[in-house]
Each structure stands twice: as C-alpha cells, then as structure tokens.
Write an enzyme that holds these catalytic residues in place. Structure first.
Site, PDB file in Angstrom:
ATOM      1  N   TYR A  12      21.016  25.801  -0.963  1.00  0.00           N
ATOM      2  CA  TYR A  12      20.353  25.113   0.157  1.00  0.00           C
ATOM      3  C   TYR A  12      21.073  25.396   1.488  1.00  0.00           C
ATOM      4  O   TYR A  12      20.504  26.027   2.391  1.00  0.00           O
ATOM      5  CB  TYR A  12      20.308  23.622  -0.175  1.00  0.00           C
ATOM      6  CG  TYR A  12      19.795  22.704   0.906  1.00  0.00           C
ATOM      7  CD1 TYR A  12      18.723  23.056   1.717  1.00  0.00           C
ATOM      8  CD2 TYR A  12      20.387  21.451   1.091  1.00  0.00           C
ATOM      9  CE1 TYR A  12      18.246  22.179   2.691  1.00  0.00           C
ATOM     10  CE2 TYR A  12      19.916  20.575   2.050  1.00  0.00           C
ATOM     11  CZ  TYR A  12      18.854  20.946   2.855  1.00  0.00           C
ATOM     12  OH  TYR A  12      18.397  20.075   3.808  1.00  0.00           O
ATOM     13  N   ASN A  33      25.442  33.045  -8.514  1.00  0.00           N
ATOM     14  CA  ASN A  33      25.157  33.214  -9.950  1.00  0.00           C
ATOM     15  C   ASN A  33      23.719  32.809 -10.289  1.00  0.00           C
ATOM     16  O   ASN A  33      23.292  32.946 -11.430  1.00  0.00           O
ATOM     17  CB  ASN A  33      26.171  32.451 -10.816  1.00  0.00           C
ATOM     18  CG  ASN A  33      26.125  30.952 -10.568  1.00  0.00           C
ATOM     19  OD1 ASN A  33      25.211  30.450  -9.915  1.00  0.00           O
ATOM     20  ND2 ASN A  33      27.101  30.240 -11.091  1.00  0.00           N
ATOM     21  N   LEU A  34      23.011  32.294  -9.303  1.00  0.00           N
ATOM     22  CA  LEU A  34      21.598  31.905  -9.437  1.00  0.00           C
ATOM     23  C   LEU A  34      21.371  30.820 -10.499  1.00  0.00           C
ATOM     24  O   LEU A  34      20.258  30.658 -10.990  1.00  0.00           O
ATOM     25  CB  LEU A  34      20.696  33.110  -9.695  1.00  0.00           C
ATOM     26  CG  LEU A  34      20.639  34.141  -8.554  1.00  0.00           C
ATOM     27  CD1 LEU A  34      19.686  35.297  -8.904  1.00  0.00           C
ATOM     28  CD2 LEU A  34      20.200  33.495  -7.231  1.00  0.00           C
ATOM     29  N   TYR A 141      33.527  15.001  -8.717  1.00  0.00           N
ATOM     30  CA  TYR A 141      32.978  15.909  -7.704  1.00  0.00           C
ATOM     31  C   TYR A 141      33.820  15.838  -6.428  1.00  0.00           C
ATOM     32  O   TYR A 141      34.314  16.856  -5.923  1.00  0.00           O
ATOM     33  CB  TYR A 141      31.509  15.567  -7.406  1.00  0.00           C
ATOM     34  CG  TYR A 141      31.021  16.211  -6.135  1.00  0.00           C
ATOM     35  CD1 TYR A 141      30.926  17.593  -6.035  1.00  0.00           C
ATOM     36  CD2 TYR A 141      30.699  15.436  -5.015  1.00  0.00           C
ATOM     37  CE1 TYR A 141      30.517  18.198  -4.849  1.00  0.00           C
ATOM     38  CE2 TYR A 141      30.288  16.031  -3.833  1.00  0.00           C
ATOM     39  CZ  TYR A 141      30.198  17.408  -3.745  1.00  0.00           C
ATOM     40  OH  TYR A 141      29.811  17.996  -2.578  1.00  0.00           O
TER      41      TYR A 141
END
Ligand code: UDP
Length: 323
Positions: A12, A33-34, A141
């Site tokens: 994004y 890495n898609l 995270y």
C-alpha cells in the site's frame, strides 16, 4: 542519488512511494515477495521477486543493480496476528531486516528510510505524541519495529549506516488519479471497512467501543494521506546526509470513528450500516501526532488535512479498484 531499491514496493504505502519517487526523477527497483503486495500496483520498470528471509534473493538484487539507497516497507503489519504468532513477526520483520542490512553493508549501501509506526510508543502518556514520548510497545508487531529502530542506532554508530525511521500514524486514502490504493486481505482498517459497508460488500461497520473518554465516546486517530507519506519518504532520503533519526508522520488532527463514518456518508452520498460493539482489546482512546519535527527537519507538511478529502480519494479507489 538516483537508484532507489523499494523493498515491499508492491504494498500500500510502498507502491505510492514508488510512483512519487518516479515522478521526482528517481529510478526505482521494486522488490517484493508478493505475499501481501500486488504486482499490478507496481509501475516501476524493474521488478524483482525477493524475500527478506532469502538472503540469496536479496543479494541477487544488489548484484544486478547499482543501488544508492533503500526504502524498506516489507513487513507484516497485523497486530492481532502478531500476538497469536510472534515468530512470524520477529522472523520477517526483525531477522528479515537484519538480512537486508547485511546485504546492504556487504554492497556498501549505507542509506535506508524505514517504515516505523506510532505503535512503538505503546499506551500513550500524553497527547499529542512527540518523538520523545517513551517507547513501550504493547504487542509483538510494535516491538518488532522498535527493535529495528534500536538496530539502526547501533549500526549507525558502528558502520556509518544513515537511517531515518518514519513513525506513521493511520495511513489512509489512495492516489489522486485512482490508479492505486489500499487493498489488504484480510482488511482490518476502519476507512476501507466503512466504505465496503457503504457499498454493500459487508453487512455493516462494527464500531469498537462507544464509552471512551472522548467527545463522542469513540476512539480518536490521526489519519494521514498515503501520498503525504510517500512525499515524506523522498524528503527523508534527500536529507539523509544531514539528518538521521526518528520522525512522526501524522496530520496532528484527531478524528473519531463516528466522524469517519459521517464523512464517508457525506462523500458517498449513502448511508453506512453501523453496529455498536464492545471495545477492541489494545486500542488506546486517543492517538495523534505532534508533527513539528518532520515539518522542521524535512520541510514536510501534510497536503491533506480535511478528512473528507482523504476519504474521497479512498472512495474513488473503492468504486473503481483495479486489484
Ligand atoms: N475500528 C472500528 N471498527 C473496525 C475497525 C476499526 O471501530 O472495524 C476503530 C478502531 O477501534 C480504532 C480506529 O477504528 O479506534 C482505527 O482502527 P484501525 O484498525 O483502522 O487502525 P489502528 O488505529 O488500530 O492502527
């Protein structure tokens, strides 16, 4: 400085940054890495399938191109998942970044701009949040990003790494021309979920908590347009010789969940079905940025300060999305 490697450039914020850099005359090599990124989002002529976990794939990119600097977006970003599966987060976000830094240093590439987050602050002690606020992230995270910030400081001292970590608040919106925008799977963010509820793609938007100590009882967040984030990355790259460190990127304007829903209804001209739910675990009542440092150091200022304008770009994308 001409050739920029954009790690995670199919995601994004990465894809918007690639377009912005190209518009300003930079050559971009996108590596992704898609897994979460979209090949369709990449307009750069050079795309390389690479994974932070696979050092050989990173090395191949650095062997193939002359790279002047790296902008690094490649990360897993789901807070809830990071609590369930911290291995995934520390391995990709921390070990993966160490791999990238190793390959960079082996190739004498010493400039990096990095996606950090206001989640590195943890529960806020005062508002607005400035860069001096103590950092005590409350989930894996946030901790994974915090650890990387510390690694940058050490690598800066030891190896002369020039780094800036940009601590984003809530990224929002889509490119003005509607070519690229937000496309997460699963989607967990408020604005796209509200727009999908308006479109009828989802039954409703669940408002997580209406009993916060805020003017309308719902949480306040700082929504910053993705193209403003993109511009900040370019400015940070251009200033790396003069400035290394940590900068908040937000508008400094708090907006409530109900204000988002109302603005989306106004922009779309349609009603949003709403269900009121209990609070979501781990959500602070209020988060917004003190952005004076980014203004002063980078000469950055958010171009989008009207939440309706931000949502208009997201709605335009949502109605004509290409991926
Ligand atoms: N939120 C909500 N319903 C949703 C998703 C989010 O009420 O389906 C609220 C959430 O509690 C927070 C704000 O919207 O106050 C922004 O959440 P988001 O997940 O977009 O970003 P965060 O601030 O958690 O990074």
């Amino acid at each position: 400085m001409k050739n920029i490697l954009v790690m995670g450039g199919a995601g994004y914020i990465g894809s918007h940054t690639v377009r912005h850099l190209q518009e300003h005359g930079y050559g971009c090599i996108v590596a992704d890495n898609l897994i979460y990124g979209h090949r369709e989002a990449v307009s750069a002529s050079s795309f390389e399938l690479a994974d932070l976990a696979d050092k050989a794939s990173l090395k191949a990119v650095f062997d193939k191109y002359r790279i002047d600097a790296v902008v690094h977006f490649a990360a897993f970003t789901y807070v809830g998942e990071s609590v369930e599966n911290p291995r995934k987060y520390y391995e990709n976000n921390v070990v993966g970044t160490l791999n990238l830094l190793d390959v960079m240093l082996d190739h004498d590439v010493k400039k990096i701009v990095f996606s950090s987050t206001c989640a590195t602050y943890g529960n806020p002690q005062y508002m607005p949040l400035d860069e001096k606020h103590p950092q005590a992230p409350i989930n894996p995270y946030g901790r994974s990003k915090f650890v990387i910030e510390k690694i940058f400081e050490d690598y800066g001292r030891a190896y002369g790494l020039k780094y800036t970590a940009l601590r984003y608040f809530n990224a929002a919106g889509a490119s003005k021309d509607g070519q690229i925008g937000e496309s997460h799977n699963p989607e967990t963010h408020l604005i796209p979920l509200v727009l999908k509820a308006i479109k009828g793609e989802r039954d409703c938007i669940k408002v997580f908590g209406t009993d916060y100590d805020t003017p309308d009882g719902t949480c306040l967040r700082d929504y910053v347009h993705v193209e403003d984030l993109a511009a900040a990355h370019r400015l940070a790259l251009e200033k790396l010789d003069e400035f290394q460190g940590f900068l908040n990127l937000g508008t400094g304007i708090p907006t409530s969940v109900l204000e988002i829903i109302r603005a989306a209804e106004k922009v779309s001209g349609r009603k949003c079905p709403v269900v009121y739910e209990k609070r979501r675990a781990g959500d602070p009542a209020v988060l917004y940025a003190a952005n004076e440092e980014a203004r002063r150091v980078l000469g950055w200022k958010p171009g989008y300060t009207d939440i309706e304008e931000i949502i208009r770009t997201a709605w335009n994308w949502e109605m004509n999305r290409k991926f």
